[in-house]
Design a protein around this motif. Structure first.
Motif, PDB file in Angstrom:
ATOM      1  N   ILE A 154       0.855  -1.181   0.000  1.00  0.00           N
ATOM      2  CA  ILE A 154       0.000   0.000   0.000  1.00  0.00           C
ATOM      3  C   ILE A 154       0.892   1.233   0.000  1.00  0.00           C
ATOM      4  CG2 ILE A 154      -1.841   1.273   1.171  1.00  0.00           C
ATOM      5  CD1 ILE A 154      -2.812  -1.512   0.555  1.00  0.00           C
ATOM      6  N   THR A 155       0.674   2.130  -0.940  1.00  0.00           N
ATOM      7  CA  THR A 155       1.380   3.409  -0.991  1.00  0.00           C
ATOM      8  C   THR A 155       0.387   4.503  -0.656  1.00  0.00           C
ATOM      9  OG1 THR A 155       2.859   2.584  -2.720  1.00  0.00           O
ATOM     10  CG2 THR A 155       2.695   4.976  -2.473  1.00  0.00           C
ATOM     11  N   CYS A 156       0.621   5.200   0.440  1.00  0.00           N
ATOM     12  CA  CYS A 156      -0.273   6.287   0.864  1.00  0.00           C
ATOM     13  C   CYS A 156       0.204   7.604   0.270  1.00  0.00           C
ATOM     14  CB  CYS A 156      -0.315   6.389   2.381  1.00  0.00           C
ATOM     15  SG  CYS A 156      -1.072   4.952   3.165  1.00  0.00           S
ATOM     16  N   ILE A 157      -0.718   8.318  -0.356  1.00  0.00           N
ATOM     17  CA  ILE A 157      -0.411   9.590  -1.001  1.00  0.00           C
ATOM     18  C   ILE A 157      -1.314  10.656  -0.385  1.00  0.00           C
ATOM     19  CG2 ILE A 157      -0.340  10.831  -3.199  1.00  0.00           C
ATOM     20  CD1 ILE A 157      -0.089   7.987  -4.518  1.00  0.00           C
ATOM     21  N   PRO A 158      -0.779  11.491   0.516  1.00  0.00           N
ATOM     22  CA  PRO A 158      -1.591  12.489   1.203  1.00  0.00           C
ATOM     23  C   PRO A 158      -1.816  13.748   0.359  1.00  0.00           C
ATOM     24  CG  PRO A 158       0.634  12.575   2.042  1.00  0.00           C
ATOM     25  CD  PRO A 158       0.592  11.470   1.012  1.00  0.00           C
ATOM     26  N   ARG A 159      -2.628  13.610  -0.660  1.00  0.00           N
ATOM     27  CA  ARG A 159      -2.909  14.712  -1.579  1.00  0.00           C
ATOM     28  C   ARG A 159      -4.384  14.677  -1.938  1.00  0.00           C
ATOM     29  NH1 ARG A 159       2.051  16.524  -4.579  1.00  0.00           N
ATOM     30  NH2 ARG A 159       0.450  17.640  -5.669  1.00  0.00           N
ATOM     31  N   THR A 160      -4.864  15.754  -2.513  1.00  0.00           N
ATOM     32  CA  THR A 160      -6.219  15.726  -3.054  1.00  0.00           C
ATOM     33  C   THR A 160      -6.188  14.898  -4.326  1.00  0.00           C
ATOM     34  OG1 THR A 160      -5.959  17.679  -4.449  1.00  0.00           O
ATOM     35  CG2 THR A 160      -6.700  18.046  -2.147  1.00  0.00           C
ATOM     36  N   SER A 161      -7.338  14.448  -4.752  1.00  0.00           N
ATOM     37  CA  SER A 161      -7.384  13.626  -5.968  1.00  0.00           C
ATOM     38  C   SER A 161      -6.943  14.423  -7.189  1.00  0.00           C
ATOM     39  CB  SER A 161      -8.782  13.035  -6.172  1.00  0.00           C
ATOM     40  OG  SER A 161      -9.750  14.051  -6.212  1.00  0.00           O
ATOM     41  N   ASP A 162      -7.307  15.700  -7.272  1.00  0.00           N
ATOM     42  CA  ASP A 162      -6.882  16.519  -8.416  1.00  0.00           C
ATOM     43  C   ASP A 162      -5.357  16.584  -8.493  1.00  0.00           C
ATOM     44  OD1 ASP A 162      -9.493  17.112  -9.235  1.00  0.00           O
ATOM     45  OD2 ASP A 162      -9.603  18.897  -7.970  1.00  0.00           O
ATOM     46  N   GLU A 163      -4.701  16.809  -7.364  1.00  0.00           N
ATOM     47  CA  GLU A 163      -3.239  16.865  -7.336  1.00  0.00           C
ATOM     48  C   GLU A 163      -2.631  15.517  -7.722  1.00  0.00           C
ATOM     49  OE1 GLU A 163      -2.772  20.077  -3.668  1.00  0.00           O
ATOM     50  OE2 GLU A 163      -2.955  17.940  -3.224  1.00  0.00           O
ATOM     51  N   ALA A 164      -3.196  14.441  -7.177  1.00  0.00           N
ATOM     52  CA  ALA A 164      -2.658  13.107  -7.452  1.00  0.00           C
ATOM     53  C   ALA A 164      -2.826  12.730  -8.922  1.00  0.00           C
ATOM     54  CB  ALA A 164      -3.332  12.075  -6.560  1.00  0.00           C
ATOM     55  N   PHE A 165      -4.002  12.987  -9.489  1.00  0.00           N
ATOM     56  CA  PHE A 165      -4.210  12.658 -10.902  1.00  0.00           C
ATOM     57  C   PHE A 165      -3.238  13.434 -11.790  1.00  0.00           C
ATOM     58  CE2 PHE A 165      -8.586  10.993  -9.899  1.00  0.00           C
ATOM     59  CZ  PHE A 165      -8.388   9.734 -10.454  1.00  0.00           C
ATOM     60  N   ALA A 166      -2.968  14.689 -11.472  1.00  0.00           N
ATOM     61  CA  ALA A 166      -1.999  15.467 -12.251  1.00  0.00           C
ATOM     62  C   ALA A 166      -0.618  14.810 -12.177  1.00  0.00           C
ATOM     63  CB  ALA A 166      -1.954  16.904 -11.743  1.00  0.00           C
ATOM     64  N   ASP A 167      -0.231  14.366 -10.973  1.00  0.00           N
ATOM     65  CA  ASP A 167       1.052  13.667 -10.816  1.00  0.00           C
ATOM     66  C   ASP A 167       1.076  12.375 -11.617  1.00  0.00           C
ATOM     67  OD1 ASP A 167       1.945  15.644  -9.087  1.00  0.00           O
ATOM     68  OD2 ASP A 167       1.572  14.462  -7.269  1.00  0.00           O
ATOM     69  N   PHE A 168      -0.007  11.600 -11.557  1.00  0.00           N
ATOM     70  CA  PHE A 168      -0.055  10.319 -12.274  1.00  0.00           C
ATOM     71  C   PHE A 168       0.080  10.538 -13.782  1.00  0.00           C
ATOM     72  CE2 PHE A 168      -2.946   8.730  -8.641  1.00  0.00           C
ATOM     73  CZ  PHE A 168      -1.840   8.434  -7.854  1.00  0.00           C
ATOM     74  N   ARG A 169      -0.574  11.582 -14.303  1.00  0.00           N
ATOM     75  CA  ARG A 169      -0.462  11.856 -15.738  1.00  0.00           C
ATOM     76  C   ARG A 169       0.969  12.232 -16.100  1.00  0.00           C
ATOM     77  NH1 ARG A 169      -5.732  13.658 -15.017  1.00  0.00           N
ATOM     78  NH2 ARG A 169      -5.080  15.782 -14.559  1.00  0.00           N
ATOM     79  N   ARG A 170       1.623  13.057 -15.273  1.00  0.00           N
ATOM     80  CA  ARG A 170       3.022  13.435 -15.533  1.00  0.00           C
ATOM     81  C   ARG A 170       3.937  12.206 -15.512  1.00  0.00           C
ATOM     82  NH1 ARG A 170       1.643  18.101 -12.738  1.00  0.00           N
ATOM     83  NH2 ARG A 170       2.168  17.242 -10.696  1.00  0.00           N
ATOM     84  N   GLN A 171       3.632  11.239 -14.634  1.00  0.00           N
ATOM     85  CA  GLN A 171       4.440  10.019 -14.509  1.00  0.00           C
ATOM     86  C   GLN A 171       4.013   8.946 -15.510  1.00  0.00           C
ATOM     87  OE1 GLN A 171       3.979   8.713 -10.448  1.00  0.00           O
ATOM     88  NE2 GLN A 171       4.314  10.762  -9.666  1.00  0.00           N
ATOM     89  N   ASP A 172       2.952   9.210 -16.264  1.00  0.00           N
ATOM     90  CA  ASP A 172       2.367   8.236 -17.190  1.00  0.00           C
ATOM     91  C   ASP A 172       2.011   6.938 -16.447  1.00  0.00           C
ATOM     92  OD1 ASP A 172       1.355   7.554 -19.692  1.00  0.00           O
ATOM     93  OD2 ASP A 172       3.208   6.548 -20.284  1.00  0.00           O
TER      94      ASP A 172
END
Length: 199
Positions: A154-172
């Motif tokens: 389990i990887t915990c990411i303490p961010r809002t979903s908007d912030e996390a989705f932006a990161d995921f797109r940048r990381q592909d």
């Protein structure tokens, strides 16, 4: 980016425990009454209230007698042979824990839990909800899964979903299954669904 991902938004159901345990696939450890009790005691939404899982069911129909919605989470991960699962929002980690158990023995599999760790929030300006805010510190959140279930995926990411989705797109970064259970307003839920379709 992946367009073949599966988005899980809600579901109900229960799966009976036969002969004291259930195993969904050979890859997964057996779901014993002891494991169910640990899941419910440490990850159930009602775990820190007056909820008594020995006599009542929680918000996801979980109790010491069965996992309620947890059977759906485990079954979806099992049936889809998921390796990468994204959970948006989690009061106390129940869905992430169930998904984590389902994929714990798969190579390179894991669960990303995105939750900013708010302790209280308002839904559509009408209803106030609360949780212990335990996801603010990723190391503490991940330790919670390790200590109570032995999960290290389990990887915990303490961010809002908007912030996390932006990161995921940048990381592909793409996912096989996405559970949307974050901020429950119509606007944010729609935005989460739109973001999930691009991830």
């Amino acid at each position: 980016m992946v367009s073949e991902g599966n988005i899980l938004t809600a579901g109900i159901g229960d799966c009976p425990v036969m002969n004291g345990c259930v195993s969904m696939s050979r890859e997964m450890r057996s779901i014993t009454p002891t494991l169910i009790e640990s899941l419910v005691r440490h990850f159930s939404h009602g775990a820190m209230t007056h909820y008594d899982p020995a006599r009542q069911v929680g918000t996801q129909r979980e109790s010491f007698q069965g996992l309620g919605f947890g059977w759906i989470y485990i079954s979806v991960a099992d049936l889809l042979h998921a390796r990468r699962i994204l959970v948006i929002g989690s009061g106390r980690g129940f869905a992430a824990a169930c998904f984590g158990l389902a994929v714990e023995n798969r190579t390179d599999a894991g669960v990303w839990l995105v939750d900013p760790g708010f302790e209280t929030w308002t839904v559509d300006g009408k209803v106030t909800d609360s949780a212990p805010g335990m996801w603010k510190d990723p190391a503490q959140g991940e330790r919670h899964f390790q200590e109570h279930l032995g999960l290290q995926n389990i990887t915990c990411i303490p961010r809002t979903s908007d912030e996390a989705f932006a990161d995921f797109r940048r990381q592909d970064l793409s996912f096989d299954v996405i559970l949307i259970d974050g901020e429950h307003s119509f606007i944010q839920s729609t935005r989460d669904l739109e973001n999930a379709l691009t991830c």
